[in-house]
Design an enzyme around this catalytic site. Structure first.
Site, PDB file in Angstrom:
ATOM      1  N   CYS A 113       0.816  -1.219   0.000  1.00 47.55           N
ATOM      2  CA  CYS A 113       0.000   0.000   0.000  1.00 47.55           C
ATOM      3  C   CYS A 113       0.851   1.271   0.000  1.00 47.55           C
ATOM      4  O   CYS A 113       0.323   2.362  -0.192  1.00 47.55           O
ATOM      5  CB  CYS A 113      -0.942   0.012   1.188  1.00 47.55           C
ATOM      6  SG  CYS A 113      -1.999  -1.432   1.260  1.00 47.55           S
ATOM      7  N   HIS A 252      -3.123   7.132   3.602  1.00 44.42           N
ATOM      8  CA  HIS A 252      -3.569   5.846   3.069  1.00 44.42           C
ATOM      9  C   HIS A 252      -4.897   5.492   3.732  1.00 44.42           C
ATOM     10  O   HIS A 252      -5.035   5.586   4.952  1.00 44.42           O
ATOM     11  CB  HIS A 252      -2.498   4.790   3.359  1.00 44.42           C
ATOM     12  CG  HIS A 252      -2.929   3.395   3.052  1.00 44.42           C
ATOM     13  ND1 HIS A 252      -3.630   3.069   1.912  1.00 44.42           N
ATOM     14  CD2 HIS A 252      -2.768   2.225   3.734  1.00 44.42           C
ATOM     15  CE1 HIS A 252      -3.878   1.772   1.915  1.00 44.42           C
ATOM     16  NE2 HIS A 252      -3.366   1.240   3.006  1.00 44.42           N
ATOM     17  N   ASN A 282      -9.917  -0.348   1.575  1.00 47.47           N
ATOM     18  CA  ASN A 282      -8.472  -0.249   1.345  1.00 47.47           C
ATOM     19  C   ASN A 282      -8.166  -0.748  -0.074  1.00 47.47           C
ATOM     20  O   ASN A 282      -8.280  -1.936  -0.358  1.00 47.47           O
ATOM     21  CB  ASN A 282      -7.757  -1.105   2.400  1.00 47.47           C
ATOM     22  CG  ASN A 282      -6.245  -1.068   2.256  1.00 47.47           C
ATOM     23  OD1 ASN A 282      -5.716  -0.614   1.235  1.00 47.47           O
ATOM     24  ND2 ASN A 282      -5.556  -1.555   3.257  1.00 47.47           N
TER      25      ASN A 282
END
Ligand code: COA
Length: 333
Positions: A113, A252, A282
């Site tokens: 990520c 994030h 996510n």
């Protein structure tokens, strides 16, 4: 030395929406549990015919249009992903072919990520060095393909999407500072056990679900809360700024509780923190550029604003960028 800045952004998300209510029909969970523990209400899921490069292409085309850059001008393409269309060729090469950027070198980058921030640092340094002038940076993942849809502890968290930007030279502002890091000793906290050279994909491995994401959720949570704050503090310090100078924090989008903890540490009020985790879950490498593009679309970033991007993910890795948003006149065309 020439500076590097973001000339344009774009996103690509699948049409299909999977809500928490839908998940209630699939695993033993509830909308209440997912919302209160993660902030996620729905996520997008790729159509069976859609692969990571398809979402990446949607985002790339929009970013090029936004930047007013033609494919023939792109000289480097970096795609950050952990879900390439296949082991090789690189998804970046598929994007290169798709947009017809015949002059561009192309490669993939694997940093979970944090991938978009890693790719942004490489792009910015290449532009600053004068080695490349128009770099297409894409964060794209279809985590739905590596999610175990019978495991309630992970399947409620993830979604599919892509975000892209074009990085080019600017007169002033742009990328002020960056900070990347990794702790490989934590690699097994978030990984896919099978499908690589260590444990090739076999019928036995598949029966044990080793082709899917395995995560020690609580340990990743603690790491994320610590590192998101640390990375943001460090990148702000490297830029010679204070947290009160930051107009927008774009973290994030993994879990609202992780975002809130980082915002609290930086002393940021809610209007200075961009959140869209409720819509997408996510989306891995796509998460930060997706959030950045939506923040711009909602006029939350103006030229001259200081923007901090921070990510963490598999590796374990982390990365942060401090930017001063450029006016179009700053772009060195
Ligand atoms: N629905 C209902 N209950 C669930 C559930 C779900 N989808 N998933 C887990 N649970 C249960 C667990 O089984 C556990 O039950 P038990 O106490 O009877 O054993 C309970 O909820 C609490 O689990 P716990 O893991 O302590 O919850 P948590 O508050 O830590 O939240 C995460 C779990 C996954 C949301 C959280 O740890 C997290 O966000 N971690 C980071 C994940 C991440 O960001 N990963 C990507 C990094 S890029």
């Amino acid at each position: 030395m020439v500076k590097a800045g973001i000339w344009g952004v774009g996103i690509g998300v699948p049409d299909r929406v999977l809500t928490n209510k839908d998940l209630e029909q699939m695993v033993d969970t509830s909308d209440e549990w997912i919302t209160s523990r993660t902030g996620i209400r729905e996520r997008r899921i790729a159509d069976p015919a859609q692969a990571t490069s398809d979402l990446a292409l949607l985002a790339a085309r929009k970013a090029m249009e936004d930047a007013r850059v033609d494919a023939s001008e792109i000289d480097l393409i970096i795609v950050a992903t952990v879900t390439p269309d296949s082991m090789f060729p690189a998804t970046a090469c598929l994007v290169q072919a798709g947009i017809g950027a015949a002059q561009a070198a192309a490669f993939d980058l694997s940093a979970g990520c944090s991938g978009f921030i890693y790719a942004l640092e490489i792009a910015a340094r290449c532009v600053e060095a004068g080695a490349y002038r128009r770099v297409l940076v894409v964060g794209a993942d279809t985590l739905s393909r590596i999610t175990n849809w019978t495991d309630r502890s992970t399947c409620v968290l993830f979604g599919d999407g892509a975000g892209a930007c074009v990085v080019g030279p600017v007169k002033q502002g742009g990328v002020l500072s960056m900070y990347l890091g990794a702790d490989g000793t934590g690699g097994d906290k978030l990984h896919i056990p099978a499908g690589g050279s260590r444990l090739p994909l076999t019928a036995e491995a598949m029966q044990e679900g080793k082709q899917y994401i395995h995560m020690a959720g609580n340990e990743v949570f603690k790491f994320a809360v610590r590192i998101m704050g640390d990375a943001a503090v460090e990148v702000i310090r490297r830029a010679g700024l204070q947290s009160e100078d930051i107009e927008l924090f774009v973290p994030h989008q993994a879990n609202i509780r992780i975002i809130d903890a980082a915002a609290k540490r930086l002393g940021l009020t809610p209007e200075k923190v961009f959140v869209n985790v409720q819509k997408y879950g996510n989306t891995s490498a796509a998460s930060i550029p997706l959030a950045l593009a939506e923040a711009l679309e909602q006029d939350k970033i103006r030229p001259g604003d200081h923007v901090v991007l921070v990510g963490f993910g598999a590796g374990l890795t982390w990365g942060a960028a401090a930017l001063q948003w450029n006016a179009e006149e700053d772009q060195l065309r």
